[in-house]
Design an enzyme around this catalytic site. Structure first.
Site, mmCIF file in Angstrom:
data_model
loop_
_atom_site.group_PDB
_atom_site.id
_atom_site.type_symbol
_atom_site.label_atom_id
_atom_site.label_comp_id
_atom_site.label_asym_id
_atom_site.label_seq_id
_atom_site.Cartn_x
_atom_site.Cartn_y
_atom_site.Cartn_z
ATOM 1 N N LYS A 113 -67.605 -0.372 32.705
ATOM 2 C CA LYS A 113 -66.922 0.048 31.483
ATOM 3 C C LYS A 113 -67.821 0.874 30.567
ATOM 4 O O LYS A 113 -67.343 1.712 29.797
ATOM 5 C CB LYS A 113 -66.390 -1.180 30.747
ATOM 6 N N GLU A 197 -66.922 -3.267 21.450
ATOM 7 C CA GLU A 197 -66.276 -2.132 20.817
ATOM 8 C C GLU A 197 -65.305 -2.624 19.747
ATOM 9 O O GLU A 197 -64.978 -3.820 19.684
ATOM 10 C CB GLU A 197 -65.545 -1.271 21.847
ATOM 11 N N ASN A 232 -55.228 -11.705 27.003
ATOM 12 C CA ASN A 232 -55.568 -10.365 27.506
ATOM 13 C C ASN A 232 -55.120 -10.137 28.943
ATOM 14 O O ASN A 232 -55.597 -9.205 29.598
ATOM 15 C CB ASN A 232 -57.082 -10.109 27.393
ATOM 16 N N GLU A 272 -55.990 3.133 31.557
ATOM 17 C CA GLU A 272 -55.351 2.291 30.552
ATOM 18 C C GLU A 272 -55.713 2.757 29.149
ATOM 19 O O GLU A 272 -56.861 3.127 28.877
ATOM 20 C CB GLU A 272 -55.757 0.830 30.754
ATOM 21 N N GLU A 285 -59.901 1.633 29.820
ATOM 22 C CA GLU A 285 -60.653 1.516 31.066
ATOM 23 C C GLU A 285 -59.872 2.211 32.174
ATOM 24 O O GLU A 285 -58.692 2.540 32.009
ATOM 25 C CB GLU A 285 -60.892 0.051 31.437
ATOM 26 N N ASN A 287 -58.907 1.532 36.214
ATOM 27 C CA ASN A 287 -58.939 0.604 37.341
ATOM 28 C C ASN A 287 -58.850 1.383 38.642
ATOM 29 O O ASN A 287 -57.872 2.094 38.891
ATOM 30 C CB ASN A 287 -57.789 -0.397 37.245
ATOM 31 N N PHE A 345 -49.392 -20.768 25.990
ATOM 32 C CA PHE A 345 -48.610 -19.743 26.683
ATOM 33 C C PHE A 345 -48.874 -19.721 28.190
ATOM 34 O O PHE A 345 -48.474 -18.795 28.874
ATOM 35 C CB PHE A 345 -48.847 -18.350 26.097
#
Length: 662
Positions: A113, A197, A232, A272, A285, A287, A345
């Protein structure tokens, strides 16, 4: 012959396309996956080690030996291997073995990354403000976070799939996030490097599918909306996005292609972006693999992305131009997980699938899965059961089919998130397209509680439950189509019952007319009709002209029954009028006092214990860390006290092992 260095639904997905193309396949598997679906589907299979991924699916030496022994001509790699195998690809592989995926330099650059962000900047791609180097320790993480300004996102340089990611709002959370993110990154990717970040609050997560060949051609295949997330990790995806206009879509697509060309990318990949409310977008990023949510792109474009990847790897140029890429209709994907959605969740659930039936009889439904009835969901791998995809000519049609598909999905033996998925897709905010990555915590600030019944829905559930109860009572009186006792009294045609649902007790009157039941609830009469096939896991019921698909999950002799209605499982107790009168004399079992016990909410491995017998602990203090499905969870004390004893075991289970403090 193609070797697939992966497992589960994605391995099965690759095998399906290989069969269509006439390509033989080799599956690798761990010892616990010996009977997995992908192993059965492949032409050949080889065991590469024990259950832990580091000793099997990420064991490069073992995989290279399988390539040599099976004489595989091509290899399809999983993402974790892609991030670490570029040295092997240059030094270890036999001549002539083709890798289905991008070239080494692209994997190396985009898998990191930190490097990918620098490359994106140079390619004139919008990027998120942050620190571009590697964070050395927790102290440096705090210093950098202060310079950037809170909140910040701490994430693994080699990560993906939500693993190794933490949001920090202050110094304390930054130190804690650094520790957990580095541990998760090392466990999942073999690389504990982190970057920090700026965290963009309340954005949308929208990604662009790209496809590039070895001849300098690259396309963007429209976008996927992936904003419905928890921890996430994506839960619901769709294509296209309700938010993007043609100009923004084109700008994002062109930047994604520019990045792909900058690293000489050649395969399918995903760029993304985070998109704010003003349609400003920032690179997140890239993938370098086939994403979990790729089916929605296939649905609206008509392309088989696996086939395109194989063609590109073989050296063929792309068959399409940018102008050839359509947006035909709408597609929605729900990730069906073995998780309890009522706990944060979705906390992982393990067990054996005692009953499993995919809703493939529903029109325009696709199910990508790697399991079957009898499969085990273990602590070693991701808890995904399947990807459920529906397609329609427009969004409303796709969502309606998804609602029907979820109602017709039969999963028994493990907890699952069907109830959460169904509530999301019918929620007014989601239907209107008013979503962000904070959708779940905003809509359910106190956690997910299941579907809240309206008065009409409550009456429908009660009427359905008592009709099912009476139908079963009538069936139990017959044997091979005749009454059990020839001199039995004539059939009853009416019943007075009492139903307990939640905290309420409801008197219900039922009368039978042919295959229909007339049910009186709250002074209102409802007509319930069905074929009453009590042996089927699915039951189609019509209530005053409204069709519902229900599932009876369980029942017992005391009248207790569990029914899945509108996606949520409700517990009811149905008694005759006399039994209901007598039930008030039955003593209720006292609830267990668990205030002095720390009990793991999920099965997993204890990776750290922060206390010892005799220690004083405060409310909220960390007691231990549990790792399950590659995610680490901090267990904290519910009250202040003194640690009484510890049972020091490697694996902690829901009920049998515990930490007790007084």
């Amino acid at each position: 012959k193609l070797l697939i260095a992966n497992r589960g639904e994605i391995a099965c997905r690759v095998i399906k396309t290989c069969k269509k193309m006439g390509i033989k396949t080799v599956a690798i598997h761990s010892d616990v996956d010996a009977n997995a679906v992908h192993v059965k589907m492949a032409d050949e299979s080889v065991c590469v080690g024990p259950a832990p991924t580091s000793k099997s699916y990420l064991n490069m030496d073992a995989i290279m030996e399988v390539i040599r022994k099976t004489r595989a001509q091509a290899v399809s790699l999983n993402v974790s291997i892609c991030c670490s195998c570029f040295i092997y690809r240059k030094q270890k592989c036999q001549k002539g073995v083709t890798f289905i995926g991008p070239d080494t330099h692209a994997i190396q650059a985009m898998g990191d990354k930190i490097e990918s962000k620098l490359l994106a900047k140079n390619a004139k791609v919008n990027t998120i403000p942050g620190f571009d180097g590697v964070v050395k320790d927790a102290d440096e993480a705090v210093r950098i976070a202060r310079e950037i300004g809170y909140p910040v996102m701490i994430k693994a340089s080699a990560g993906g799939g939500g693993k190794g990611m933490r949001i920090a709002w202050d110094d304390e959370e930054t130190r804690e996030g650094f520790r957990f993110s580095s541990q998760e990154a090392a466990s999942s990717f073999g690389d504990d490097r982190l970057l920090i970040e700026k965290f963009i609050d309340n954005p949308r997560h929208i990604e662009i599918q790209v496809l590039a060949d070895k001849h300098g051609n690259a396309l963007w295949l429209n976008e996927r909306e992936c904003s419905i997330q928890r921890r996430n990790q994506k839960v619901v995806e769709e294509a296209p996005s309700t938010f993007l206009d043609p100009e923004t879509r084109r700008a994002m697509g062109e930047q994604a292609v520019a990045l792909a060309k900058a690293v000489k990318y050649s395969s399918a990949g995903t760029v993304e972006f985070l998109v704010d409310s003003s349609k400003n977008f920032y690179f997140l990023e890239m993938n370098t693999r086939l994403q979990v949510e790729h089916p929605v792109t296939e649905c609206i474009t008509g392309l088989d992305l696996v086939q395109e990847m194989i063609r590109v790897a073989k050296g063929y140029p792309l068959r399409h131009k940018q102008a050839d890429i359509p947006i035909n209709g709408w597609a929605v994907e729900c990730r069906v997980y073995a998780e309890d959605p009522y706990k944060s969740f979705g906390l992982p659930s393990i067990g054996k699938l005692s009953q499993y039936q995919e809703p493939l009889h529903v029109p325009s439904v696709r199910v990508d899965s790697g399991i079957q009835q009898g499969s085990d969901i273990s602590i070693y791998y991701d808890p995904m059961i399947s990807k459920l995809i529906t397609y329609g000519s427009n969004r409303a049609e796709a969502l309606k089919r998804m609602e029907e598909a979820l109602d017709n999905y039969v999963i028994r033996g493990v907890a699952h998130n069907i109830s959460l998925l169904r509530e999301v897709i019918v929620h007014p905010r989601f239907v209107q397209g008013d979503i962000s990555t904070k959708f779940l915590p905003e809509v359910y600030p106190d956690g997910f509680k299941g579907h809240k019944l309206t008065d009409l829905e409550r009456r429908e559930l009660l009427a359905t439950a008592v009709s099912l109860y009476v139908a079963e009572q009538l069936r139990s009186q017959r044997f091979l189509g005749t009454p059990r006792i020839p001199i039995a009294k004539s059939k009853r045609s009416s019943w007075e019952l009492s139903v307990r649902l939640g905290d309420g007790i409801y008197p219900v009157a039922v009368s039978k007319d042919g295959s229909s039941f007339s049910v009186e609830v709250d002074g209102m009469k409802l007509n319930v009709t069905s074929e009453w096939n009590l042996a089927s896991p699915l039951l189609s019921v019509t209530i005053d002209g409204t069709q519902r698909t229900i599932q009876r999950i369980s029942r017992n002799a005391s009248g207790e029954t569990s029914i899945q209605f509108l996606g949520t499982v409700y517990k009811l107790q149905i008694l005759t009028k006399v039994a209901a009168e007598l039930s008030k004399y039955m003593p209720e079992k006292a609830a267990e006092d668990t205030s002095s016990i720390l009990r793991s909410p999920m099965p997993g491995t204890v990776v750290a214990v922060s206390v010892k017998p005799g220690d004083m602990v405060s409310e909220g203090q960390e007691i231990c860390v549990i790792e399950a499905m590659k995610m680490q969870n901090s267990m904290i004390a519910a009250k202040t006290g003194k640690v009484s004893y510890l049972r020091s075991l490697k694996t902690i289970c829901n009920l049998s092992k515990r930490i007790e403090f007084k």
